[in-house]
Structure formats: structure tokens, C-alpha cells
Design a protein around this motif. Structure first.
Motif, PDB file in Angstrom:
ATOM      1  N   ALA A 125       0.834  -1.209   0.000  1.00 34.49           N
ATOM      2  CA  ALA A 125       0.000   0.000   0.000  1.00 34.49           C
ATOM      3  C   ALA A 125       0.872   1.264   0.000  1.00 34.49           C
ATOM      4  O   ALA A 125       0.506   2.272  -0.613  1.00 34.49           O
ATOM      5  CB  ALA A 125      -0.915  -0.010   1.227  1.00 34.49           C
ATOM      6  N   GLY A 130      -4.183   1.646  -7.476  1.00 32.31           N
ATOM      7  CA  GLY A 130      -5.263   0.719  -7.846  1.00 32.31           C
ATOM      8  C   GLY A 130      -4.777  -0.310  -8.859  1.00 32.31           C
ATOM      9  O   GLY A 130      -3.674  -0.197  -9.407  1.00 32.31           O
ATOM     10  N   LYS A 188       4.114   1.214  -1.152  1.00 31.33           N
ATOM     11  CA  LYS A 188       4.930   1.194  -2.378  1.00 31.33           C
ATOM     12  C   LYS A 188       4.149   1.692  -3.575  1.00 31.33           C
ATOM     13  O   LYS A 188       4.639   2.458  -4.379  1.00 31.33           O
ATOM     14  CB  LYS A 188       5.383  -0.251  -2.663  1.00 31.33           C
ATOM     15  N   TYR A 189       2.868   1.207  -3.681  1.00 30.42           N
ATOM     16  CA  TYR A 189       2.113   1.530  -4.887  1.00 30.42           C
ATOM     17  C   TYR A 189       1.160   2.670  -4.614  1.00 30.42           C
ATOM     18  O   TYR A 189       0.008   2.683  -5.013  1.00 30.42           O
ATOM     19  CB  TYR A 189       1.398   0.273  -5.415  1.00 30.42           C
ATOM     20  N   ASP A 221      -6.113   0.989   0.712  1.00 32.08           N
ATOM     21  CA  ASP A 221      -5.236   2.151   0.434  1.00 32.08           C
ATOM     22  C   ASP A 221      -5.901   3.069  -0.568  1.00 32.08           C
ATOM     23  O   ASP A 221      -6.929   2.727  -1.152  1.00 32.08           O
ATOM     24  CB  ASP A 221      -3.856   1.672  -0.040  1.00 32.08           C
ATOM     25  N   GLY A 262      10.965  -4.361  -6.560  1.00 31.02           N
ATOM     26  CA  GLY A 262      10.218  -5.512  -6.018  1.00 31.02           C
ATOM     27  C   GLY A 262      10.565  -6.770  -6.776  1.00 31.02           C
ATOM     28  O   GLY A 262      11.223  -6.711  -7.828  1.00 31.02           O
ATOM     29  N   LEU A 293       2.902 -11.001  -2.802  1.00 20.90           N
ATOM     30  CA  LEU A 293       1.501 -11.440  -2.723  1.00 20.90           C
ATOM     31  C   LEU A 293       1.384 -12.959  -2.783  1.00 20.90           C
ATOM     32  O   LEU A 293       0.504 -13.554  -2.156  1.00 20.90           O
ATOM     33  CB  LEU A 293       0.674 -10.796  -3.833  1.00 20.90           C
ATOM     34  N   ALA A 294       2.322 -13.606  -3.549  1.00 21.76           N
ATOM     35  CA  ALA A 294       2.316 -15.081  -3.598  1.00 21.76           C
ATOM     36  C   ALA A 294       2.592 -15.638  -2.205  1.00 21.76           C
ATOM     37  O   ALA A 294       1.949 -16.606  -1.763  1.00 21.76           O
ATOM     38  CB  ALA A 294       3.360 -15.569  -4.593  1.00 21.76           C
ATOM     39  N   ILE A 338      -1.700 -11.181 -10.090  1.00 20.16           N
ATOM     40  CA  ILE A 338      -0.763 -10.609  -9.121  1.00 20.16           C
ATOM     41  C   ILE A 338      -0.435 -11.559  -7.972  1.00 20.16           C
ATOM     42  O   ILE A 338       0.551 -11.366  -7.276  1.00 20.16           O
ATOM     43  CB  ILE A 338      -1.281  -9.277  -8.525  1.00 20.16           C
ATOM     44  N   SER A 377      -6.945   0.357  -3.625  1.00 13.42           N
ATOM     45  CA  SER A 377      -7.219  -1.081  -3.568  1.00 13.42           C
ATOM     46  C   SER A 377      -7.574  -1.453  -2.137  1.00 13.42           C
ATOM     47  O   SER A 377      -7.285  -0.721  -1.195  1.00 13.42           O
ATOM     48  CB  SER A 377      -5.980  -1.890  -3.955  1.00 13.42           C
ATOM     49  N   GLN A 406       5.097 -12.312 -10.371  1.00 11.51           N
ATOM     50  CA  GLN A 406       4.189 -11.535 -11.233  1.00 11.51           C
ATOM     51  C   GLN A 406       4.167 -10.106 -10.723  1.00 11.51           C
ATOM     52  O   GLN A 406       3.824  -9.858  -9.582  1.00 11.51           O
ATOM     53  CB  GLN A 406       2.774 -12.125 -11.196  1.00 11.51           C
ATOM     54  N   ARG A 407       4.525  -9.133 -11.644  1.00 11.21           N
ATOM     55  CA  ARG A 407       4.571  -7.722 -11.247  1.00 11.21           C
ATOM     56  C   ARG A 407       3.840  -6.886 -12.265  1.00 11.21           C
ATOM     57  O   ARG A 407       3.872  -7.173 -13.448  1.00 11.21           O
ATOM     58  CB  ARG A 407       6.032  -7.235 -11.159  1.00 11.21           C
ATOM     59  N   LEU A 408       3.141  -5.822 -11.772  1.00  8.77           N
ATOM     60  CA  LEU A 408       2.453  -4.941 -12.715  1.00  8.77           C
ATOM     61  C   LEU A 408       3.277  -3.674 -12.956  1.00  8.77           C
ATOM     62  O   LEU A 408       3.065  -2.968 -13.929  1.00  8.77           O
ATOM     63  CB  LEU A 408       1.069  -4.551 -12.165  1.00  8.77           C
TER      64      LEU A 408
HETATM   65  P1  ADP Z   1       6.252  -6.684  -5.684  1.00 15.60           P
HETATM   66  O1  ADP Z   1       5.637  -5.715  -4.810  1.00 15.60           O
HETATM   67  O2  ADP Z   1       7.544  -7.201  -5.168  1.00 15.60           O
HETATM   68  O3  ADP Z   1       6.282  -6.307  -7.094  1.00 15.60           O
HETATM   69  P2  ADP Z   1       3.968  -8.263  -5.012  1.00 15.60           P
HETATM   70  O4  ADP Z   1       3.719  -9.704  -5.236  1.00 15.60           O
HETATM   71  O5  ADP Z   1       3.916  -7.736  -3.691  1.00 15.60           O
HETATM   72  O6  ADP Z   1       5.348  -7.975  -5.696  1.00 15.60           O
HETATM   73  O7  ADP Z   1       2.983  -7.467  -5.938  1.00 15.60           O
HETATM   74  C1  ADP Z   1       2.723  -7.877  -7.246  1.00 15.60           C
HETATM   75  C2  ADP Z   1       2.260  -6.737  -8.050  1.00 15.60           C
HETATM   76  O8  ADP Z   1       0.959  -6.316  -7.642  1.00 15.60           O
HETATM   77  C3  ADP Z   1       3.042  -5.529  -7.830  1.00 15.60           C
HETATM   78  O9  ADP Z   1       4.150  -5.496  -8.778  1.00 15.60           O
HETATM   79  C4  ADP Z   1       2.102  -4.383  -8.092  1.00 15.60           C
HETATM   80  O10 ADP Z   1       2.098  -4.079  -9.485  1.00 15.60           O
HETATM   81  C5  ADP Z   1       0.809  -4.943  -7.725  1.00 15.60           C
HETATM   82  N1  ADP Z   1       0.393  -4.428  -6.392  1.00 15.60           N
HETATM   83  C6  ADP Z   1       0.542  -5.067  -5.210  1.00 15.60           C
HETATM   84  N2  ADP Z   1      -0.003  -4.359  -4.226  1.00 15.60           N
HETATM   85  C7  ADP Z   1      -0.524  -3.216  -4.772  1.00 15.60           C
HETATM   86  C8  ADP Z   1      -1.250  -2.080  -4.274  1.00 15.60           C
HETATM   87  N3  ADP Z   1      -1.551  -1.942  -2.973  1.00 15.60           N
HETATM   88  N4  ADP Z   1      -1.613  -1.085  -5.146  1.00 15.60           N
HETATM   89  C9  ADP Z   1      -1.343  -1.229  -6.466  1.00 15.60           C
HETATM   90  N5  ADP Z   1      -0.712  -2.289  -6.979  1.00 15.60           N
HETATM   91  C10 ADP Z   1      -0.281  -3.272  -6.158  1.00 15.60           C
END
Ligand code: ADP
Length: 644
Positions: A536, A573, A538-539, A569, A596, A601-602, A582, A625, A587-589
Motif C-alpha cells: 500500500a 489501484g 509502495k504503490y 489504500d 520488487g 503477494l504469492a 498478481i 485497492s 508476477q509484477r504490474l
Molecule cells: P512486488 O511488490 O515485489 O512487485 P507483489 O507480489 O507484492 O510484488 O505485488 C505484485 C504486483 O501487484 C506488484 O508489482 C504491483 O504491481 C501490484 N500491487 C501489489 N499491491 C498493490 C497495491 N496496494 N496497489 C497497487 N498495486 C499493487
């Protein structure tokens, strides 16, 4: 109890047997009841018919007797006339014989006297009948009951209604033979003060100018006839056993006829023995009501032990004012009815036997079918069980293989990541050494490249470390035990304190969390909070300061109750299309802009699943989110106190 196909089949058979037994019982009872009802109503109808027949029969006997008696009574006068004519004809024959014998030998006056004296002593009709002789001029020549009048003229004699008797007799004597009857009133023999109806028959004895006659009181003939009627009735018998007979009572309450006990005849009710009195009382009462049926018990010998029920029909004979009663023993009449009843009973028994047979055959067929179905069930269940057993074996084999491969993979990941760190560490160490000792010998590009190598090694180390952590979740986690969620959350927030301060984030905590006890692995729950709150931060959105809310709610499934936590948060989003992705490893967005490894999340998902909970999210891109997860509830009282 072990449930198998044999037990189910047995239950099936037992169930069928019970249902069949109940049905058969109900049907049997119902049919037998119906048959009984039919029997009862047939018997009732039979009894009613019998009674009707019996009554009709007695009525018929009464009609016959009444007819005969009425006929007798109606013919009283005729009988009376016949009787006196017969007598007078005899007297006439006698007079003729005397006259024929004496004529010419004696003078007429002497012959007249001979005839008179010959007739004088003659009596008939039980001593009441006598002859009288008069001259055709009205002079009395023979009057045995009043000899004083003989020689006098009776021409002007009248009866109590004013009729001139002698003249009537003379006129009658003038009629053709056989028609010389004359009816008048004359002193009653038993009651000389009053006159009673009398009929006389006279014949003119022409040669001597005489009138020979005789008369009779109507009531005397009636008494004779009544006597005859009673004698006739005494012999009258009817009914199947010829034990039916008539009783007669007179209007003045005397027994006139009692064939079973002749000693009662002539007696009044009061003089009878109690049973006779009772019977006569009943009959007389019924007669007063105009007649009808009465029932009473009677025995001819007066012995109460022999008494049997009688049905008696009572009727009134008007002319003589008699009460007639035609009675018959009920048993005699019912003998034929009893035979019919026996026949009926036999047919009923036949019906019951048939019903029982049909039901028994029905039971046999139903049980055979039940047995057949139950063995079919057993076969099918056995086949089904074999199928399930086979599938179970397959499942167990696959599960074992999967577990093995999982363990192998974890082992591999662990070994790989663990062993990979070793060379990585020496790469990092030597790069640091190279930088330190030979750094100034490198030109600008050389130092930049060296920096890339160092970052790469560091990134690789992170990746390997995360992988190591991921592979340890199931195998090397601490035991799951009651714990306070707030304690793990505190630890996580402390770990993130620098980032919170740096980003200027506001954290809202649901105060209820302080009380929430969960079943968890403390370190893993702390990691869970840390990863979700860390994400929350970081993003976060570049446009606003992060605002993070942590809430608590309660849910349950069919087995147990859970605490449902959420981390909300106001960050960037996530596109719903990426919700599934995710949670996958690596898997990263946002691969570029934010640091990261794509494992966070995994790890969260695996931790939640190890605890038997669920992890999911809601999100609106650009707005924020909300990640939800559930953990099983524990009793706060069971939580170990924190070490001092
Ligand atoms: P990392 O944070 O190391 O990239 P995570 O598994 O924690 O890996 O998250 C996977 C992806 O999900 C992140 O790369 C991000 O794009 C997305 N993500 C996770 N948490 C959030 C959030 N609170 N708000 C927006 N995107 C998120």
C-alpha cells in the motif's frame, strides 16, 4: 456400525418387509372388518326378514281363524233355523205316523191328545229345546214350560215390542214347507223378567188343524256355536313344529281357551299363576290398544326353566267381543333362519379365507420382489463401492505423487535458493574488493558497469532470499497457535516505520483489532501485514499522501468462525483483469518504476492458505485497492502471554 452394501441391502429388505407387513395388516384388518360389517348387516336383514315373515305368518293364521269364526257367527241364525227345522220336521213325522196309525180308529180329538202327549216329554238342545202345539185358531195345546196356559187362547199374546206372537206363528205356518220361521221376543229362560230374541219354526199339521213348532233363543245357539268355535280353535295348530296355537279371552276377562294349560280355562286373570297372569295382562293391554304383537317367555308346564320366547299376535273378534291371540315359539320359527344364518356364516368364512390367502400371496410376492430389489441394490452398491474405492486409490496415489513432487520442488527451491546465495555472496564480496582495491584504475564506464554487476548481484540475492522464504512457508513455518492479531500488526508497523515516515502515510486502525485473537503462526501473520501494508505504501499515488485503513469484521463458513481483516489504500489501484495474476510468483504490474520481486503477494496467499483462510481484493484503478484476508478465530483466553 460399519456401513456397507450388505447392511444397506439388509436395511432395504427389512424396510420393504416392514412396509409390506404394515400394509398387509391394515388391508387385512380393513377387509375383514368390511366382511364382518357385511355379515352383520346381512344377519340384521335376515333377522328383520324373519321377524317380518313370522309376523306375516301369525297375521295370516289370525286372518284364517277370524274368517272362520266370523263365518260361523254370521251363520248363527242359519244354523239355528236349520237345527229347529230338523227338530220340528221330526215332530211332524211323529205326528204324521201317529195320525196315520190312529186315523179312523179314534176321534180326531183323541189323536190330537196322543200327539200332544207324545211330544210333551221330548227335549233337545241340551235340554232347553221343546215342542209346542197350537190349534190353527190360536188355542194353546202344548206348552211344556207353562202347562197352565194349555187350553187357553194365545191369539192376543204380544211380546215386549207389541208383536202379536200367535198370529205371527199362524201366519208362518201358512207358508210353504221349510219357510215357516217366525222371529219374536220371548221370556229368557235364565232371566224370566226380560225377553230375548227367539226364532221359531212352525208347520201346519193340516189333517188336525194343528200347528207344531219349536223355538230357540238366539243366544243359546250362539253359546253352542262359541263352544264349537273354541273346540275348533283348540285343535287348530300351526307353525313348523305345529306348536303354534290360539288363546281366547272373553270380554269380561275370562280365559276361554288355553290349549297349553286347559286348567286355566274359565278362570279370571286374578286366579291365574303369575306367568299366566303376566302373559294375559300383556295380551289384554295389546288388545285394548287395538291389537298387535307381544313377546313373552312361556312354558306349557309352568316350569320357568323350560320357558322359551313366544311371539304372539293379538286381535279382537268384534261380534263375540273375544280377544284372540295367535302365538308361536320364536325358536320354532327361527330354525329355518338358523340354517340360513349357518349358510351365511360359511360363505363369510370362505370370504375371509380367500382374503387371507390373497394377502398371503401378496406378501410372498412383495417379499420376493423386495428380496430381488435388495440383492439388486447390493450388487449395484458393491459395484459403486468398488468404483469409489478405485477412485480413492487413484486419488491417494495422485495426492502422494503431488505431495512428493511438492516436497521435491520445495526442496529444490530451498536448496537452489540456499545454495545460490553462497556463490552470490562471493560475487558481491569480490565486487566490493575489486571496487575498493582497483576502483581508481577503472574509467567512468568501467565503474558504471561494476555498479550494474553489484546491483544485479544484490537483486539476485533479494530474489533468492524471497524465493527461500516462499519455499519455507509450509515446510519450515512455526506451529499455528492462538495469538493476538494486533501484536503481529504492531511488529509489522514497526518494521515499516521508516517507510511510513518517509511517505507521510496516515494509518487508520480499527480499534476492534486489539481484541481479535486468531489461530496463526506469529511470524507469518506479521509477514502478511507487512507485505500488504508495504505494498500500500509502495504503490501509492504520486498525487496524494498515502492513507491506509486496517479494518476488522467477522465471518463464518459451515465449519467455523473467522476474523476478516482488510488493508485499504488510496494508491494507484489495480485493473480487475490482473486480480488473478498478481498472486502468482514473480508476477509484477510495475516492473520498472517500483522495486520488487513479485513474490510478496504469492507469499501472502500461501500464508493465508496455510492458515485455512482466504485472500482476495477489490480495486478501482486510480483510486485505490482493498485486500481482504481471513484467519480462523481463537479464544483470547488461550493466547500465551507475551514473554516478559
Ligand atoms: P512486488 O511488490 O515485489 O512487485 P507483489 O507480489 O507484492 O510484488 O505485488 C505484485 C504486483 O501487484 C506488484 O508489482 C504491483 O504491481 C501490484 N500491487 C501489489 N499491491 C498493490 C497495491 N496496494 N496497489 C497497487 N498495486 C499493487
Amino acid at each position: 456400525m460399519k456401513i456397507n452394501e450388505a447392511l444397506i441391502a439388509r436395511l432395504h429388505l427389512a424396510g420393504t418387509a416392514i412396509i409390506v407387513a404394515v400394509l398387509v395388516l391394515v388391508m387385512g384388518v380393513q377387509s375383514i372388518r368390511q366382511i364382518r360389517q357385511e355379515y352383520d348387516s346381512s344377519i340384521q336383514a335376515l333377522q328383520l326378514r324373519d321377524l317380518q315373515h313370522h309376523q306375516d305368518f301369525l297375521r295370516q293364521q289370525m286372518t284364517v281363524a277370524q274368517g272362520f269364526l266370523t263365518h260361523m257367527r254370521n251363520h248363527t241364525e242359519q244354523v239355528l233355523k236349520e237345527q229347529i227345522r230338523e227338530q220340528v220336521d221330526e215332530a211332524y213325522a211323529m205326528a204324521t205316523a201317529i195320525y196315520t196309525r190312529e186315523h179312523g180308529r179314534r176321534p180326531d180329538a183323541a189323536i190330537r191328545a196322543l200327539i200332544v202327549e207324545a211330544l210333551r216329554p221330548l227335549r233337545f238342545f241340551g235340554g232347553k229345546g221343546y215342542f209346542f202345539v197350537d190349534g190353527l185358531d190360536g188355542r194353546c195345546l202344548l206348552l211344556p214350560i207353562s202347562p197352565g196356559r194349555e187350553g187357553t187362547s194365545l191369539l192376543l199374546n204380544r211380546d215386549d215390542q207389541g208383536a202379536l206372537i200367535m198370529q205371527g206363528l199362524i201366519a208362518a205356518a201358512g207358508k210353504p214347507v221349510g219357510q215357516g220361521f217366525y222371529r219374536y221376543r220371548w221370556y229368557a229362560p235364565n232371566d224370566p223378567a226380560h225377553m230375548a230374541d227367539k226364532i221359531s219354526y212352525v208347520r201346519a199339521f193340516a189333517p188336525l188343524h194343528l200347528l207344531i213348532g219349536s223355538g230357540q233363543y238366539v243366544q243359546d245357539v250362539e253359546a253352542v256355536l262359541q263352544h264349537q268355535a273354541l273346540e275348533w280353535l283348540r285343535t287348530y295348530r300351526f307353525g313348523a313344529q305345529n306348536r303354534g296355537y290360539f288363546l281366547v279371552y272373553s270380554a269380561d276377562g275370562r280365559v276361554l281357551l288355553s290349549p297349553s294349560r286347559p286348567s286355566h280355562e274359565g278362570e279370571r286373570l286374578s286366579a291365574l299363576p303369575p306367568d299366566g297372569r303376566a302373559a294375559m295382562g300383556l295380551i289384554e293391554d295389546q288388545a285394548e290398544k287395538g291389537g298387535g304383537f307381544v313377546r313373552y317367555d312361556w312354558s306349557a308346564d309352568g316350569n320357568l326353566a323350560h320357558a322359551a320366547p313366544k311371539l304372539v299376535y293379538v286381535s279382537h273378534l268384534p261380534g263375540w267381543n273375544w280377544t284372540l291371540a295367535a302365538g308361536e315359539y320364536v325358536d320354532d320359527f327361527q330354525q329355518t333362519a338358523a340354517e340360513q344364518r349357518a349358510g351365511l356364516q360359511e360363505s363369510i368364512q370362505g370370504k375371509i379365507h380367500l382374503t387371507v390367502m390373497v394377502l398371503a400371496v401378496g406378501v410372498m410376492v412383495a417379499l420376493l420382489l423386495g428380496w430381488w430389489f435388495s440383492s439388486l441394490t447390493r450388487q449395484l452398491l458393491a459395484r459403486y463401492q468398488a468404483d469409489i474405492d478405485r477412485q480413492n486409490r487413484e486419488l491417494r496415489r495422485k495426492t502422494a505423487a503431488l505431495e512428493q513432487s511438492n516436497t521435491d520442488l520445495e526442496q529444490f527451491a530451498y536448496v537452489a535458493s540456499h545454495d545460490l546465495r553462497e556463490p552470490l555472496r562471493s560475487v558481491s564480496a569480490y565486487i566490493t574488493l575489486i571496487e575498493r582495491q582497483y576502483g581508481q584504475n577503472f574509467d567512468e564506464d568501467g565503474r558504471m558497469f561494476l555498479g550494474f554487476v553489484r546491483d544485479g548481484a544484490k537483486r539476485m540475492d533479494r530474489l533468492v532470499l524471497d524465493l527461500l522464504q516462499f519455499s519455507r512457508i509450509d515446510r519450515l513455518g512455526d506451529p499455528i497457535r492462538p495469538m493476538m492479531a494486533a501484536a503481529a500488526l504492531d511488529e509489522a508497523l514497526q518494521g515499516l516505520a521508516a517507510a511510513i515516515v518517509e511517505t507521510g502515510a496516515a494509518i487508520d486502525l480499527d480499534p476492534a483489532i486489539a481484541q481479535a485473537a486468531v489461530l496463526g503462526d506469529f511470524a507469518q501473520v506479521e509477514r502478511l501485514f507487512q507485505n500488504l501494508i508495504g505494498n500500500a505504501l509502495k504503490y501509492r499515488s504520486p498525487e496524494r499522501a498515502p492513507r491506509i485503513g486496517i479494518t476488522l469484521a467477522e465471518t463464518r463458513d459451515e465449519d467455523r468462525a473467522y476474523w476478516e481483516f482488510s488493508v485499504r489504500d488510496n494508491g494507484q489501484g489495480i485493473d480487475p483483469a490482473s486480480f488473478e495474476r498478481i498472486f502468482g510468483i514473480f508476477q509484477r504490474l510495475h516492473p520498472r518504476e517500483v522495486e520488487g520481486t513479485g513474490i510478496g503477494l504469492a507469499v501472502c496467499k500461501r500464508i493465508v492458505e496455510r492458515h485455512g483462510g482466504r485472500l482476495w481484493l477489490e480495486s478501482v484503478p486510480g483510486q485505490g485497492s482493498r485486500f481482504y484476508f481471513t484467519l480462523p478465530q481463537a479464544e483470547a483466553a488461550e493466547v500465551d502471554p507475551p514473554p516478559p
